[in-house]
Design a protein around this motif. Structure first.
Motif, mmCIF file in Angstrom:
data_model
loop_
_atom_site.group_PDB
_atom_site.id
_atom_site.type_symbol
_atom_site.label_atom_id
_atom_site.label_comp_id
_atom_site.label_asym_id
_atom_site.label_seq_id
_atom_site.Cartn_x
_atom_site.Cartn_y
_atom_site.Cartn_z
ATOM 1 N N UNK A 134 10.569 7.675 30.353
ATOM 2 C CA UNK A 134 10.101 8.587 31.389
ATOM 3 C C UNK A 134 9.241 9.727 30.851
ATOM 4 N N UNK A 135 9.565 10.244 29.658
ATOM 5 C CA UNK A 135 8.851 11.418 29.165
ATOM 6 C C UNK A 135 8.835 11.425 27.641
ATOM 7 N N UNK A 136 8.078 12.342 27.087
ATOM 8 C CA UNK A 136 7.900 12.399 25.635
ATOM 9 C C UNK A 136 9.186 12.779 24.913
ATOM 10 N N UNK A 137 10.025 13.589 25.541
ATOM 11 C CA UNK A 137 11.296 13.952 24.916
ATOM 12 C C UNK A 137 12.158 12.714 24.710
ATOM 13 N N UNK A 138 12.253 11.888 25.738
ATOM 14 C CA UNK A 138 13.030 10.652 25.611
ATOM 15 C C UNK A 138 12.382 9.717 24.591
ATOM 16 N N UNK A 139 11.074 9.674 24.565
ATOM 17 C CA UNK A 139 10.366 8.838 23.600
ATOM 18 C C UNK A 139 10.701 9.257 22.174
ATOM 19 N N UNK A 140 10.723 10.560 21.919
ATOM 20 C CA UNK A 140 11.065 11.055 20.582
ATOM 21 C C UNK A 140 12.484 10.675 20.194
ATOM 22 N N UNK A 141 13.406 10.709 21.163
ATOM 23 C CA UNK A 141 14.797 10.385 20.859
ATOM 24 C C UNK A 141 14.958 8.901 20.540
ATOM 25 N N UNK A 142 14.271 8.036 21.270
ATOM 26 C CA UNK A 142 14.354 6.608 20.980
ATOM 27 C C UNK A 142 13.629 6.291 19.677
ATOM 28 N N UNK A 143 12.522 6.977 19.408
ATOM 29 C CA UNK A 143 11.869 6.817 18.105
ATOM 30 C C UNK A 143 12.844 7.170 16.981
ATOM 31 N N UNK A 144 13.665 8.194 17.200
ATOM 32 C CA UNK A 144 14.656 8.578 16.203
ATOM 33 C C UNK A 144 15.696 7.495 15.984
ATOM 34 N N UNK A 145 16.096 6.826 17.054
ATOM 35 C CA UNK A 145 17.034 5.703 16.922
ATOM 36 C C UNK A 145 16.408 4.588 16.103
ATOM 37 N N UNK A 146 15.151 4.278 16.377
ATOM 38 C CA UNK A 146 14.468 3.191 15.674
ATOM 39 C C UNK A 146 14.357 3.503 14.183
ATOM 40 N N UNK A 147 14.096 4.756 13.843
ATOM 41 C CA UNK A 147 13.972 5.127 12.427
ATOM 42 C C UNK A 147 15.274 4.921 11.664
ATOM 43 N N UNK A 148 16.400 4.920 12.352
ATOM 44 C CA UNK A 148 17.691 4.728 11.696
ATOM 45 C C UNK A 148 18.043 3.253 11.503
ATOM 46 N N UNK A 149 17.259 2.366 12.091
ATOM 47 C CA UNK A 149 17.497 0.934 11.923
ATOM 48 C C UNK A 149 16.981 0.482 10.562
ATOM 49 N N UNK A 150 17.306 -0.742 10.200
ATOM 50 C CA UNK A 150 16.841 -1.294 8.916
ATOM 51 C C UNK A 150 15.327 -1.150 8.822
ATOM 52 N N UNK A 151 14.861 -0.728 7.649
ATOM 53 C CA UNK A 151 13.446 -0.405 7.477
ATOM 54 C C UNK A 151 12.545 -1.588 7.805
ATOM 55 N N UNK A 152 12.961 -2.796 7.426
ATOM 56 C CA UNK A 152 12.093 -3.957 7.645
ATOM 57 C C UNK A 152 11.986 -4.330 9.119
ATOM 58 N N UNK A 153 12.811 -3.721 9.985
ATOM 59 C CA UNK A 153 12.772 -4.031 11.416
ATOM 60 C C UNK A 153 11.970 -3.013 12.212
ATOM 61 N N UNK A 154 11.511 -1.937 11.581
ATOM 62 C CA UNK A 154 10.801 -0.894 12.326
ATOM 63 C C UNK A 154 9.575 -1.440 13.051
ATOM 64 N N UNK A 155 8.893 -2.392 12.436
ATOM 65 C CA UNK A 155 7.662 -2.918 13.031
ATOM 66 C C UNK A 155 7.917 -3.739 14.290
ATOM 67 N N UNK A 156 9.174 -4.104 14.532
ATOM 68 C CA UNK A 156 9.490 -4.848 15.747
ATOM 69 C C UNK A 156 9.343 -3.992 17.000
ATOM 70 N N UNK A 157 9.498 -2.681 16.848
ATOM 71 C CA UNK A 157 9.663 -1.803 17.996
ATOM 72 C C UNK A 157 8.475 -0.881 18.206
ATOM 73 N N UNK A 158 8.304 -0.522 19.473
ATOM 74 C CA UNK A 158 7.275 0.432 19.867
ATOM 75 C C UNK A 158 7.773 1.152 21.112
ATOM 76 N N UNK A 159 7.341 2.381 21.296
ATOM 77 C CA UNK A 159 7.705 3.133 22.494
ATOM 78 C C UNK A 159 6.444 3.598 23.214
ATOM 79 N N UNK A 160 6.581 3.790 24.522
ATOM 80 C CA UNK A 160 5.472 4.284 25.328
ATOM 81 C C UNK A 160 5.999 4.877 26.607
ATOM 82 N N UNK A 161 5.131 5.499 27.367
ATOM 83 C CA UNK A 161 5.519 6.157 28.603
ATOM 84 C C UNK A 161 5.349 5.228 29.803
ATOM 85 N N UNK A 162 6.311 5.308 30.729
ATOM 86 C CA UNK A 162 6.182 4.570 31.976
ATOM 87 C C UNK A 162 4.900 5.003 32.693
ATOM 88 N N UNK A 163 4.260 4.058 33.325
ATOM 89 C CA UNK A 163 2.995 4.348 33.987
ATOM 90 C C UNK A 163 1.802 3.992 33.133
#
Length: 260
Positions: free
Chosen positions: A216-245
């Protein structure tokens, strides 16, 4: 009943089967593209009223946009008869679903997925990208054997294949309305990693799709980006975040695509 419906009527039922719910405004963008805005609204209202009266669609009591939106803010879904008309059986040939008179949150969630579909269709018409496949849940779901031998289900909100220039991209989409906790986001992300490690998607389709979280917003995007950074390093490229709309533009560009 099938013989009483026009090709456009059946196309509308097919779109509702694909994404489950559509607002009248979304239906206008898909099926009433000619004429002035007022004429398009009037024609779409008349047609959806007719389909409601003959019983192939259900108009939900909730109105999007508040009382001023009036009939232009109605939400529509397939009825049981509508599903029968287009042979919309369950994924395993089981019972047909009931109509989705669900809580507002679930309707909002479904309509965000529908909005992404409408955006991608519009981009397809404009020649910006070619929409090769759009599967919403449950057709987008994947089953695999987990690390402990258990059956695991990955439940993306949509699976999308696009063609852009000489490239083809595949994406699992997760629509996030900030209702799930970050530990839940982490568990869902880990499930995608486990599915990636299983190799089943790559064996069946040649590549593993990118996983795109739309928020929904950049704050939520930053929080999910933070979750992704805590995952295994080789899996980071699997994920991407963006804003609805902006999901349609993001998917249609070069930023999103198959991961491996």
């Amino acid at each position: 009943m099938r013989h009483r419906l026009s090709d456009r009527d059946l196309a509308i039922l097919g779109a509702l089967q694909r994404v489950r719910l559509l607002s009248l405004r979304q239906l206008q963008r898909l099926f009433f593209v000619d004429g002035s805005p007022s004429a398009r609204t009037r024609r779409s209202q008349l047609l959806m009223t007719r389909l409601t009266k003959v019983g192939v669609v259900v108009r939900f009591s909730r109105v999007i946009g508040g009382i001023r939106a009036g009939s232009s803010g109605y939400i529509y879904g397939l009825s049981g008869l509508g599903q029968a008309v287009i042979n919309a059986d369950g994924p395993a040939g089981g019972k047909r679903r009931r109509t989705w008179e669900t809580k507002p949150y679930f309707q909002d969630h479904m309509l965000e997925v529908s909005e992404l579909y409408v955006q991608l269709v519009e981009q397809h018409w404009a020649g910006q990208s070619e929409l090769l496949a759009f599967d919403s849940e449950p057709n987008a779901w994947r089953h695999f054997t987990g690390p402990g031998g258990e059956l695991v289900v990955v439940k993306p909100d949509a699976y999308i294949r696009l063609g852009t220039a000489a490239l083809e991209s595949s994406t699992f989409v997760e629509v996030d309305l900030s209702t799930e906790t970050l530990p839940t986001i982490q568990r869902k992300s880990q499930r995608y990693i486990d599915y990636w490690h299983s190799g089943m998607e790559q064996q069946l389709r040649g590549v593993f799709p990118k996983v795109l979280w739309l928020v929904k917003d950049e704050h939520r995007q930053e929080r999910i980006d933070g979750v992704i950074r805590k995952l295994a390093h080789d899996a980071h490229a699997l994920f991407e975040t963006g804003l609805l709309g902006t999901g349609g533009k993001l998917l249609g560009g070069s930023a999103s695509g198959s991961a491996a």
